[in-house]
Design a protein around this motif. Sequence first.
Motif, PDB file in Angstrom:
ATOM      1  N   UNK A  15       0.826  -1.199   0.000  1.00 28.93           N
ATOM      2  CA  UNK A  15       0.000   0.000   0.000  1.00 28.93           C
ATOM      3  C   UNK A  15       0.861   1.251   0.000  1.00 28.93           C
ATOM      4  N   UNK A  16       0.337   2.300  -0.615  1.00 32.75           N
ATOM      5  CA  UNK A  16       0.950   3.623  -0.533  1.00 32.75           C
ATOM      6  C   UNK A  16       0.098   4.483   0.400  1.00 32.75           C
ATOM      7  N   UNK A  17       0.643   5.589   0.836  1.00 31.47           N
ATOM      8  CA  UNK A  17      -0.076   6.470   1.757  1.00 31.47           C
ATOM      9  C   UNK A  17      -0.988   7.422   0.968  1.00 31.47           C
ATOM     10  N   UNK A  18      -2.221   7.676   1.452  1.00 30.00           N
ATOM     11  CA  UNK A  18      -2.851   7.127   2.652  1.00 30.00           C
ATOM     12  C   UNK A  18      -3.480   5.771   2.392  1.00 30.00           C
ATOM     13  N   UNK A  19      -3.632   5.000   3.438  1.00 30.22           N
ATOM     14  CA  UNK A  19      -4.227   3.668   3.346  1.00 30.22           C
ATOM     15  C   UNK A  19      -5.697   3.806   2.955  1.00 30.22           C
ATOM     16  N   UNK A  20      -6.126   3.066   1.934  1.00 27.29           N
ATOM     17  CA  UNK A  20      -7.502   3.181   1.465  1.00 27.29           C
ATOM     18  C   UNK A  20      -8.455   2.202   2.146  1.00 27.29           C
ATOM     19  N   UNK A  21      -8.073   1.732   3.331  1.00 28.78           N
ATOM     20  CA  UNK A  21      -8.935   0.899   4.164  1.00 28.78           C
ATOM     21  C   UNK A  21      -9.051   1.550   5.538  1.00 28.78           C
TER      22      UNK A  21
END
Length: 218
Positions: A31-37
Motif C-alpha cells: 500500500x501507498x499512503x494514505x491507506x484506502x482501508x
Amino acid sequence: AIFSVYVVNKAGGLIYQLDHYAPRSDTEKTFSFPLDLVLRPHDERVVVAFGQRDGIRVGHAVLAINGAEVNGRFTADGKDVLEFLSNPANYPVSIRFGRHRLSSNEKLMLASMFHSLFAIGSQLSPEVGSSGIEMLETDTFKLHCFQTLTGIKFMVLADPKQTGIDALLRKIYEIYSDFALKNPFYSLEMPIRCELFDQNLKLALEVAEKAGPFGPGS
C-alpha cells in the motif's frame, strides 16, 4: 474438508481441540499512503472496519507488516499498528490481512458457550428426552455434535459438502475409548494428552475426507 475437532466434557470444559485444515484466506498487498482501508481496534487486534479490495474483507485482521508477524495490536518490534500505519514515512508498506486465529482462551469460551446452547436446545424441545443440538449449518461450514451417554461431546467442523460425519463422530468416540480412557495416566474429564489418540484421530480424519468406510478393525 474437515476443519477441526473439539471434545467437551460434561461440565462444558474443552478437553481436546485439533485444527485439521484451515482454508487459506490470507491476502498480502503493498500500500501507498494514505491507506484506502479503515482500520479499527477490536478484541485486542486491528481489523478492517470499512473498505474491501483484492480479497481483503471487512473483519479481516492485520496479521503481518513487511513480512513480520503482528502480535495483536502491535508490530514485531512493539510499535502500535495504527500509529505505525498513520505515519507517511513508513510507506510503501506490505500488509497481510486474513481471518484471525482463535486463541486458546477463545476456544475454551466458545466450547463452553456451545455446551450451554446444547442444553438450551434440549430444554426447548416439545418432546421429552431430546438429544440437544446435533448440527448447526452455515454457508461455509457445518458443526456436527455427538453426545455420549456419559455427557462427553464430540464436535466436528467440516465443509458443508463433506459426507460421512456421523460415522466419523462415532469413530472418534471409539478412539477416545481405546486410547484415552484405557490410558492409565489419563484422568476422566481432564485434557487429553495422548500421542496414540492424536495419531489415530488424524488417521480417521484422513479416511473420512477420502469418503472411506470405517469397517471392522479400521
